[in-house]
Design an enzyme around this catalytic site. Structure first.
Site, PDB file in Angstrom:
ATOM      1  CG  ASN A 190      39.197 -11.632 -30.887  1.00  0.00           C
ATOM      2  OD1 ASN A 190      37.988 -11.441 -30.711  1.00  0.00           O
ATOM      3  ND2 ASN A 190      39.796 -11.368 -32.023  1.00  0.00           N
ATOM      4  NE  ARG A 191      38.205 -11.037 -22.326  1.00  0.00           N
ATOM      5  CZ  ARG A 191      37.555  -9.913 -22.687  1.00  0.00           C
ATOM      6  NH1 ARG A 191      38.066  -9.101 -23.606  1.00  0.00           N
ATOM      7  NH2 ARG A 191      36.408  -9.599 -22.136  1.00  0.00           N
ATOM      8  CG  LEU A 192      44.198 -13.510 -28.867  1.00  0.00           C
ATOM      9  CD1 LEU A 192      44.375 -13.762 -30.356  1.00  0.00           C
ATOM     10  CD2 LEU A 192      44.539 -14.788 -28.080  1.00  0.00           C
TER      11      LEU A 192
END
Ligand SMILES: Cc1cc2nc3c(=O)[nH]c(=O)nc-3n(C[C@H](O)[C@H](O)[C@H](O)COP(=O)(O)O)c2cc1C
Length: 213
Positions: A190-192
């Site tokens: 999730n792009r974290l």
């Protein structure tokens, strides 16, 4: 055919936690380097080298990492090339390595100096004869009239040095990028993503901070 905008990938292989990261950025790089080597990555030592002219015009290209230690990161090139001229007027650079299968990126910023003649000689003489002739023949980054011109020039040099050691030209040699910061990026879902930025303090010790992805 799908749209370019739809191309994306979710990263989930690994994580990079402060507790697992070494306090010394070079040791941490060495850990990731060894994992990259063990991952059978094609052209594992290919890295983007970004430079800029004194007035800030940037340029980037791929070069090969040829060694690293506590002093810095080494690559070899033509000192008269475009990158060589930019490094002459602005001896700072940024290196970026991307190891896709490990979902990792490393960004190194630093001050650049030329390696000593002995180190450049040693590396030059370790290269295959064809590469040595190529370095001698090519006025890297200059405009040339045709590919035949270059092939002919290389053929003449090959003949000239058929029975003699091919000398390292004075305009060809190594550079050392002395790091002032190194960022380790590990892809996460999730792009974290995990990003740990090491910065070299005036006391010669590395500090580490987490950056938002
Ligand atoms: C995989 C790969 C590896 C390369 N390795 C080097 C290298 O180690 N040294 C080098 O001078 N150029 C290397 N090149 C060529 C450079 O990308 C570049 O074309 C050349 O150095 C001239 O750049 P400049 O005009 O910005 O100086 C490599 C290119 C590729 C695609």
């Amino acid at each position: 055919m799908g749209s370019i905008a739809d191309i994306r990938k979710d990263y989930k292989l690994k994580e990079l936690q402060e507790a697992d990261a070494h306090e010394n950025a070079i040791v941490q790089f060495d850990r990731w380097w060894k994992e990259a080597l063990n991952s059978e990555i094609d052209e594992v030592n290919a890295m983007t080298l970004a430079t800029a002219s004194a007035d800030g015009v940037p340029a980037a290209r791929i070069v090969l990492l040829k060694g690293f230690d506590a002093r810095g990161f080494r690559f070899f090139s033509n000192y008269n090339s475009f990158k060589g001229m930019q490094l002459e007027e602005n001896p700072r650079a940024c290196l970026v390595l991307f190891w896709k299968v490990l979902e990792r990126q490393v960004r190194i910023t630093g001050l650049v100096e030329k390696l000593g003649e002995k180190e450049s000689d040693e590396y030059f003489q370790s290269r295959p004869a064809g590469s040595r002739i190529g370095a001698l023949a090519s006025p890297q980054s200059e405009v040339i009239e045709s590919s035949e011109w270059l092939i002919d020039r290389a053929a003449k040099l090959k003949e000239k040095y058929a029975h003699a050691e091919i000398p390292r030209p004075p305009y060809w040699g190594g550079y050392l990028v002395k790091p002032v910061s190194i960022e380790f990026w590990q892809g996460r879902p999730n792009r974290l993503h995990d990003r740990l930025l090491y910065t070299l303090g005036e006391d010669g010790k590395w500090g580490m901070e987490r950056l938002a992805p």
